[in-house]
Design an enzyme around this catalytic site. Structure first.
Site, short mmCIF file in Angstrom:
data_model
loop_
_atom_site.label_atom_id
_atom_site.label_comp_id
_atom_site.label_asym_id
_atom_site.label_seq_id
_atom_site.Cartn_x
_atom_site.Cartn_y
_atom_site.Cartn_z
N ASN A 119 3.22 5.26 -10.62
CA ASN A 119 2.06 5.16 -11.49
C ASN A 119 0.74 5.00 -10.73
O ASN A 119 -0.31 5.35 -11.25
CB ASN A 119 2.24 3.98 -12.46
CG ASN A 119 0.98 3.63 -13.20
OD1 ASN A 119 0.54 4.36 -14.08
ND2 ASN A 119 0.37 2.50 -12.83
N SER B 102 -1.06 13.87 -15.34
CA SER B 102 -2.25 13.75 -16.18
C SER B 102 -2.48 15.06 -16.92
O SER B 102 -2.06 16.13 -16.44
CB SER B 102 -3.48 13.44 -15.31
OG SER B 102 -4.68 13.59 -16.05
N ASN C 170 0.86 -1.17 0.00
CA ASN C 170 0.00 0.00 0.00
C ASN C 170 0.91 1.23 0.00
O ASN C 170 1.60 1.49 0.98
CB ASN C 170 -0.90 -0.02 1.24
CG ASN C 170 -1.86 1.15 1.28
OD1 ASN C 170 -1.70 2.14 0.58
ND2 ASN C 170 -2.87 1.04 2.13
N VAL C 171 0.90 1.98 -1.09
CA VAL C 171 1.84 3.10 -1.22
C VAL C 171 1.60 4.19 -0.19
O VAL C 171 2.47 5.03 0.05
CB VAL C 171 1.81 3.70 -2.64
CG1 VAL C 171 2.27 2.68 -3.67
CG2 VAL C 171 0.44 4.27 -2.99
N TYR D 20 -8.33 15.21 -7.90
CA TYR D 20 -7.42 14.56 -8.85
C TYR D 20 -6.50 15.59 -9.50
O TYR D 20 -5.28 15.37 -9.61
CB TYR D 20 -8.25 13.84 -9.91
CG TYR D 20 -7.45 12.96 -10.85
CD1 TYR D 20 -6.95 11.73 -10.43
CD2 TYR D 20 -7.22 13.35 -12.17
CE1 TYR D 20 -6.24 10.92 -11.29
CE2 TYR D 20 -6.51 12.55 -13.04
CZ TYR D 20 -6.02 11.33 -12.60
OH TYR D 20 -5.31 10.54 -13.45
N ALA D 21 -7.05 16.72 -9.91
CA ALA D 21 -6.24 17.77 -10.54
C ALA D 21 -5.19 18.30 -9.57
O ALA D 21 -4.04 18.55 -9.95
CB ALA D 21 -7.14 18.92 -11.01
N ALA D 22 -5.58 18.45 -8.30
CA ALA D 22 -4.63 18.93 -7.30
C ALA D 22 -3.45 17.97 -7.14
O ALA D 22 -2.29 18.40 -7.05
CB ALA D 22 -5.34 19.12 -5.95
N LYS E 227 -2.36 15.68 -9.37
CA LYS E 227 -1.56 15.54 -10.58
C LYS E 227 -0.76 16.81 -10.87
O LYS E 227 0.34 16.74 -11.44
CB LYS E 227 -2.46 15.17 -11.76
CG LYS E 227 -3.08 13.78 -11.62
CD LYS E 227 -2.03 12.70 -11.39
CE LYS E 227 -2.60 11.30 -11.38
NZ LYS E 227 -1.57 10.24 -11.21
#
Length: 241
Positions: free
Chosen positions: A82, A134, A55-56, A147-149, A151
């Protein structure tokens, strides 16, 4: 000559999708060993691939894993960050749990692995760290604040590490790849009425293939990119969200 000959690589999120394609590509190119990290196990029958359940977001698990790698093979040449998740919603409807889950995996997970692996690379004098960002991290997207934050954060860390890890003369390179929309198992659940407008906005008129992202990773992982550092490679068919 195989481009990954004698190299040791770690790929997070390696059980399926883009991660699986990356693992298979590095394997074909002759890597000595590839550690495929994921919460689950993929169906691999490749002698140079070792699957590990990690678990990363768990710093103790990450530290123990990286210490084992150092003891087993003595080096890490390539780290591919990834692993990632989505929990989409407009900001008015985004819960704290949705925010925290994405931040934890997509941002903290990248930090955890890189913090553990970079000292080994610097000690050995070289290495390549490739973090998957992304198109959303570059241009933003409706319903993906979390998600944007993460990436965009990956890009910021990439630029910082490109400077930090070379300060004492080690050739430890840090780059990011910003894919567009790619045909993976995850995308197979998205209705075509959602995907077609994306194709229409993409100058190449189609979604990407996992192999096209893996090809970019291979370039940055290999010595062919030995003078590429602190770069964000957009593999998106020309899409601008």
């Amino acid at each position: 000559m195989n481009r990954m000959e004698d190299k040791v690589a770690i790929v997070t999120g390696g059980a399926r999708g883009i991660g699986r394609q990356i693992v298979e590509t590095l394997s074909r190119e002759g890597a000595r060993r590839i550690y495929s990290l994921d919460m689950g196990i993929g169906e691999y029958d490749l002698p140079n691939v070792q699957q590990v359940q990690v678990n990363v977001t768990n710093r103790d698990q990450v530290a123990k894993f990286v210490e084992n790698v150092k003891n087993e093979v003595g080096k890490v040449d390539v780290l591919v960050n990834n692993a990632g998740i989505t929990r989409d919603a407009l900001i008015q409807k985004m819960t704290e749990d949705m925010w925290d889950a994405v931040i934890d995996v997509n941002l903290k997970g990248v930090f955890n692995l890189t913090q553990a692996v970079a000292p080994i690379m610097m000690e050995n004098g070289k290495g390549s760290i490739i973090s998957i960002s992304s198109v959303v991290g570059v241009y933003g997207n409706v319903g993906q604040t979390n998600y944007a934050a993460t990436k965009a954060g990956v890009i910021g860390m990439t630029y910082t590490w490109a400077k930090e890890f070379t300060r004492k003369g080690a050739a430890v390179r840090s780059n990011a790849i910003a894919p567009g929309y790619v045909e993976t198992e995850m995308m197979a659940t998205v209705p075509d009425k959602v995907l077609q407008p994306i194709r229409d906005k993409t100058p190449l008129g189609r979604l990407g293939q996992p192999q096209e992202i893996a090809n970019a990773v291979l370039f940055l992982a290999s010595d062919e990119s030995s003078y590429v550092n602190g770069h964000v490679l957009e593999v998106n068919g020309g899409l601008r969200l």
